[in-house]
Write a protein that holds these residues in place. Structure first.
Motif, PDB file in Angstrom:
ATOM      1  N   ALA A 209     -15.622  14.195   6.234  1.00 37.09           N
ATOM      2  CA  ALA A 209     -16.800  15.015   6.879  1.00 37.09           C
ATOM      3  C   ALA A 209     -15.836  16.263   7.439  1.00 37.09           C
ATOM      4  CB  ALA A 209     -17.782  14.545   7.899  1.00 37.09           C
ATOM      5  N   ARG A 210     -14.875  16.075   8.323  1.00 39.58           N
ATOM      6  CA  ARG A 210     -14.160  17.168   8.622  1.00 39.58           C
ATOM      7  C   ARG A 210     -13.899  18.299   7.387  1.00 39.58           C
ATOM      8  NH1 ARG A 210      -9.533  15.842  12.149  1.00 39.58           N
ATOM      9  NH2 ARG A 210      -9.339  17.918  12.151  1.00 39.58           N
ATOM     10  N   LEU A 211     -13.200  17.464   6.419  1.00 39.42           N
ATOM     11  CA  LEU A 211     -12.506  18.126   5.254  1.00 39.42           C
ATOM     12  C   LEU A 211     -13.628  18.933   4.597  1.00 39.42           C
ATOM     13  CD1 LEU A 211     -10.259  15.534   3.919  1.00 39.42           C
ATOM     14  CD2 LEU A 211      -9.465  17.591   5.049  1.00 39.42           C
ATOM     15  N   VAL A 212     -14.795  18.409   4.412  1.00 39.10           N
ATOM     16  CA  VAL A 212     -15.918  19.087   3.784  1.00 39.10           C
ATOM     17  C   VAL A 212     -16.391  20.087   4.260  1.00 39.10           C
ATOM     18  CG1 VAL A 212     -18.195  18.659   2.688  1.00 39.10           C
ATOM     19  CG2 VAL A 212     -16.421  16.939   2.246  1.00 39.10           C
ATOM     20  N   ILE A 213     -16.791  20.015   5.748  1.00 39.89           N
ATOM     21  CA  ILE A 213     -17.503  21.026   6.625  1.00 39.89           C
ATOM     22  C   ILE A 213     -16.412  22.063   7.089  1.00 39.89           C
ATOM     23  CG2 ILE A 213     -18.702  21.280   8.712  1.00 39.89           C
ATOM     24  CD1 ILE A 213     -19.791  18.297   8.175  1.00 39.89           C
ATOM     25  N   ASP A 214     -15.272  21.505   7.591  1.00 31.62           N
ATOM     26  CA  ASP A 214     -14.410  22.598   8.204  1.00 31.62           C
ATOM     27  C   ASP A 214     -13.458  22.844   7.402  1.00 31.62           C
ATOM     28  OD1 ASP A 214     -16.291  22.276  10.433  1.00 31.62           O
ATOM     29  OD2 ASP A 214     -14.770  20.463  11.278  1.00 31.62           O
ATOM     30  N   GLY A 215     -12.981  22.339   6.194  1.00 31.26           N
ATOM     31  CA  GLY A 215     -11.751  22.685   5.457  1.00 31.26           C
ATOM     32  C   GLY A 215     -11.945  24.079   4.761  1.00 31.26           C
ATOM     33  N   ALA A 216     -10.859  24.862   4.746  1.00 30.78           N
ATOM     34  CA  ALA A 216     -10.767  26.088   4.196  1.00 30.78           C
ATOM     35  C   ALA A 216     -10.409  26.254   2.846  1.00 30.78           C
ATOM     36  CB  ALA A 216      -9.962  27.163   4.970  1.00 30.78           C
ATOM     37  N   HIS A 217     -10.967  27.059   1.998  1.00 30.52           N
ATOM     38  CA  HIS A 217     -10.261  27.206   0.597  1.00 30.52           C
ATOM     39  C   HIS A 217      -8.998  27.714   0.531  1.00 30.52           C
ATOM     40  CE1 HIS A 217     -10.369  27.551  -3.726  1.00 30.52           C
ATOM     41  NE2 HIS A 217      -9.991  28.825  -3.675  1.00 30.52           N
ATOM     42  N   LEU A 218      -7.924  26.779   0.451  1.00 34.45           N
ATOM     43  CA  LEU A 218      -6.717  27.083   0.556  1.00 34.45           C
ATOM     44  C   LEU A 218      -6.138  27.973  -0.690  1.00 34.45           C
ATOM     45  CD1 LEU A 218      -5.222  23.674   2.233  1.00 34.45           C
ATOM     46  CD2 LEU A 218      -5.723  26.044   3.308  1.00 34.45           C
ATOM     47  N   ASP A 219      -5.107  29.040  -0.364  1.00 33.13           N
ATOM     48  CA  ASP A 219      -4.477  29.724  -1.489  1.00 33.13           C
ATOM     49  C   ASP A 219      -3.544  28.757  -2.110  1.00 33.13           C
ATOM     50  OD1 ASP A 219      -3.770  32.631  -2.886  1.00 33.13           O
ATOM     51  OD2 ASP A 219      -1.896  31.476  -2.069  1.00 33.13           O
ATOM     52  N   ALA A 220      -3.750  28.766  -3.623  1.00 37.37           N
ATOM     53  CA  ALA A 220      -3.056  27.770  -4.437  1.00 37.37           C
ATOM     54  C   ALA A 220      -1.675  28.111  -4.373  1.00 37.37           C
ATOM     55  CB  ALA A 220      -3.462  27.852  -5.820  1.00 37.37           C
ATOM     56  N   GLU A 221      -1.204  29.221  -4.410  1.00 34.31           N
ATOM     57  CA  GLU A 221       0.396  29.531  -4.350  1.00 34.31           C
ATOM     58  C   GLU A 221       0.890  29.178  -3.040  1.00 34.31           C
ATOM     59  OE1 GLU A 221       3.479  33.079  -5.392  1.00 34.31           O
ATOM     60  OE2 GLU A 221       1.395  33.423  -5.524  1.00 34.31           O
ATOM     61  N   ALA A 222       0.208  29.416  -2.141  1.00 31.72           N
ATOM     62  CA  ALA A 222       0.775  29.167  -0.701  1.00 31.72           C
ATOM     63  C   ALA A 222       0.870  27.958  -0.409  1.00 31.72           C
ATOM     64  CB  ALA A 222      -0.061  29.910   0.332  1.00 31.72           C
ATOM     65  N   THR A 223      -0.289  26.913  -0.885  1.00 34.76           N
ATOM     66  CA  THR A 223       0.082  25.660  -0.603  1.00 34.76           C
ATOM     67  C   THR A 223       0.983  24.993  -1.449  1.00 34.76           C
ATOM     68  OG1 THR A 223      -2.761  25.623  -0.216  1.00 34.76           O
ATOM     69  CG2 THR A 223      -1.631  23.695  -0.982  1.00 34.76           C
ATOM     70  N   PHE A 224       1.318  25.315  -2.692  1.00 38.14           N
ATOM     71  CA  PHE A 224       2.049  24.891  -3.356  1.00 38.14           C
ATOM     72  C   PHE A 224       3.533  25.142  -2.855  1.00 38.14           C
ATOM     73  CE2 PHE A 224       5.366  25.227  -6.752  1.00 38.14           C
ATOM     74  CZ  PHE A 224       5.114  24.113  -7.609  1.00 38.14           C
ATOM     75  N   HIS A 225       3.745  26.306  -2.266  1.00 36.55           N
ATOM     76  CA  HIS A 225       4.756  26.742  -1.643  1.00 36.55           C
ATOM     77  C   HIS A 225       5.075  25.844  -0.243  1.00 36.55           C
ATOM     78  CE1 HIS A 225       8.667  28.982  -0.544  1.00 36.55           C
ATOM     79  NE2 HIS A 225       8.021  28.933   0.532  1.00 36.55           N
ATOM     80  N   HIS A 226       4.032  25.528   0.452  1.00 41.42           N
ATOM     81  CA  HIS A 226       4.176  24.722   1.894  1.00 41.42           C
ATOM     82  C   HIS A 226       4.426  23.200   1.347  1.00 41.42           C
ATOM     83  CE1 HIS A 226       2.345  21.981   4.809  1.00 41.42           C
ATOM     84  NE2 HIS A 226       2.677  23.084   5.653  1.00 41.42           N
ATOM     85  N   ASN A 227       3.975  22.705   0.316  1.00 41.70           N
ATOM     86  CA  ASN A 227       4.145  21.529  -0.048  1.00 41.70           C
ATOM     87  C   ASN A 227       5.488  21.242  -0.475  1.00 41.70           C
ATOM     88  OD1 ASN A 227       1.626  20.885   0.876  1.00 41.70           O
ATOM     89  ND2 ASN A 227       0.581  20.818  -1.220  1.00 41.70           N
ATOM     90  N   LEU A 228       5.886  22.203  -1.289  1.00 39.10           N
ATOM     91  CA  LEU A 228       7.235  22.159  -1.591  1.00 39.10           C
ATOM     92  C   LEU A 228       8.483  22.096  -0.837  1.00 39.10           C
ATOM     93  CD1 LEU A 228       9.267  22.478  -3.892  1.00 39.10           C
ATOM     94  CD2 LEU A 228       9.127  24.762  -4.221  1.00 39.10           C
ATOM     95  N   ILE A 229       8.378  23.006   0.228  1.00 39.38           N
ATOM     96  CA  ILE A 229       8.991  23.136   1.333  1.00 39.38           C
ATOM     97  C   ILE A 229       8.978  21.787   2.179  1.00 39.38           C
ATOM     98  CG2 ILE A 229       9.584  24.014   3.645  1.00 39.38           C
ATOM     99  CD1 ILE A 229      10.452  25.780   1.417  1.00 39.38           C
ATOM    100  N   THR A 230       7.925  21.018   2.249  1.00 38.37           N
ATOM    101  CA  THR A 230       7.815  19.819   2.901  1.00 38.37           C
ATOM    102  C   THR A 230       8.754  18.781   1.994  1.00 38.37           C
ATOM    103  OG1 THR A 230       5.440  20.293   3.595  1.00 38.37           O
ATOM    104  CG2 THR A 230       6.326  17.881   3.508  1.00 38.37           C
ATOM    105  N   ILE A 231       8.718  18.980   0.850  1.00 35.83           N
ATOM    106  CA  ILE A 231       9.586  17.820  -0.092  1.00 35.83           C
ATOM    107  C   ILE A 231      10.930  18.054   0.517  1.00 35.83           C
ATOM    108  CG2 ILE A 231      10.122  17.139  -2.200  1.00 35.83           C
ATOM    109  CD1 ILE A 231       7.603  16.231  -1.767  1.00 35.83           C
ATOM    110  N   LEU A 232      11.273  19.349   0.397  1.00 34.05           N
ATOM    111  CA  LEU A 232      12.640  19.732   0.352  1.00 34.05           C
ATOM    112  C   LEU A 232      13.113  19.468   1.912  1.00 34.05           C
ATOM    113  CD1 LEU A 232      13.143  22.899  -1.297  1.00 34.05           C
ATOM    114  CD2 LEU A 232      13.480  20.859  -2.125  1.00 34.05           C
ATOM    115  N   ASP A 233      12.434  19.696   2.807  1.00 30.50           N
ATOM    116  CA  ASP A 233      12.760  19.289   4.420  1.00 30.50           C
ATOM    117  C   ASP A 233      12.754  17.817   4.205  1.00 30.50           C
ATOM    118  OD1 ASP A 233      12.671  21.783   4.935  1.00 30.50           O
ATOM    119  OD2 ASP A 233      10.466  21.834   6.043  1.00 30.50           O
ATOM    120  N   GLY A 234      11.934  16.835   3.779  1.00 28.46           N
ATOM    121  CA  GLY A 234      12.365  15.494   3.775  1.00 28.46           C
ATOM    122  C   GLY A 234      13.525  15.127   2.916  1.00 28.46           C
TER     123      GLY A 234
END
Length: 241
Positions: A209-234
């Motif tokens: 419910a929180r995701l549906v109601i409060d979740g924002a429409h994330l920028d695809a490129e920024a999200t891709f970069h953020h998740n890539l950084i998370t992988i490299l940090d790990g």
């Protein structure tokens, strides 16, 4: 067919170009691949056939078989031509910057040529440019602080490749869905919106419910970069026993 390897046919990248013919339309594997890429960019892989490709090139279909023996070889040439674009200007002096450059160029290539994402994660890509990208990626990751041996490198490459394949396939699928005339988002929301609302009101799915109601429409490129950084940090900080 007899070859220097016995009865096995040499890979398409290893076979010499056929001798040029005295015809109005000169051909090469590079020209064939470039034309096939243009067709696939417009019509997708389902809209690509040897007959359509031959018509676009202005030659008979049988002439193409001098250069590629089947559709799989044609796809191999197309994929490696895209890897050539990825390989350009990807090397950096620091390992993380190199990986970031390669992965972001891979994303750019998949968005420019959406059919390319359909071929990621399938059979190995072994063309010379694909191998060059693989070598650059593996060599860069081998310098990461958390990679201390071949087992670590295999796991790091596996994690990175799984992210690339999953993220790019999802993004391309969402792009296709968004522009598809067969997907009427308004009708879908009207049909299933009341059901989803009633289910969320039960209180059994508070996080959804929180995701549906409060979740924002994330920028695809920024999200891709953020998740890539998370992988490299790990990969960098993974503790060792």
């Amino acid at each position: 067919m007899d070859t220097p390897y016995g009865s096995a046919l040499l890979p398409v990248w290893e076979r010499p170009e056929p001798q040029p013919r005295a015809t109005p339309v000169p051909l090469s594997r590079a020209k064939i691949a470039a034309t096939a890429i243009r067709l696939a960019d417009v019509h997708g892989l389902d809209g690509l056939s040897v007959r359509k490709l031959a018509k676009e090139l202005g030659v008979g279909p049988m002439r193409l078989y001098d250069y590629v023996i089947n559709r799989s070889e044609l796809l191999d040439l197309m994929v490696d031509a895209v890897y050539a674009q990825i390989a350009e200007d990807s090397h950096r002096s620091e390992w993380r910057a190199t990986v970031l450059a390669i992965v972001h160029r891979t994303r750019d290539a998949a968005l420019d040529h959406e059919w390319f994402s359909d071929l990621l994660g399938g059979r190995p890509h072994l063309g010379p440019h694909a191998l060059a990208v693989g070598e650059s990626t593996a060599a860069a990751l081998s310098q990461a602080p958390g990679v201390r041996g071949i087992d670590d490198l295999q796991r790091a490459l596996g994690a990175l490749n799984a992210f690339i394949v999953g993220a790019l396939r999802r993004e391309v699928t969402e792009r296709r869905t968004a522009r598809s005339t067969d997907t009427d988002v308004t009708a879908w929301q009207a049909a299933l919106g009341p059901y989803l609302t009633s289910m969320l009101k039960t209180g059994r799915y508070p996080t959804v419910a929180r995701l549906v109601i409060d979740g924002a429409h994330l920028d695809a490129e920024a999200t891709f970069h953020h998740n890539l950084i998370t992988i490299l940090d790990g990969i960098t900080s993974r503790p060792h026993p």
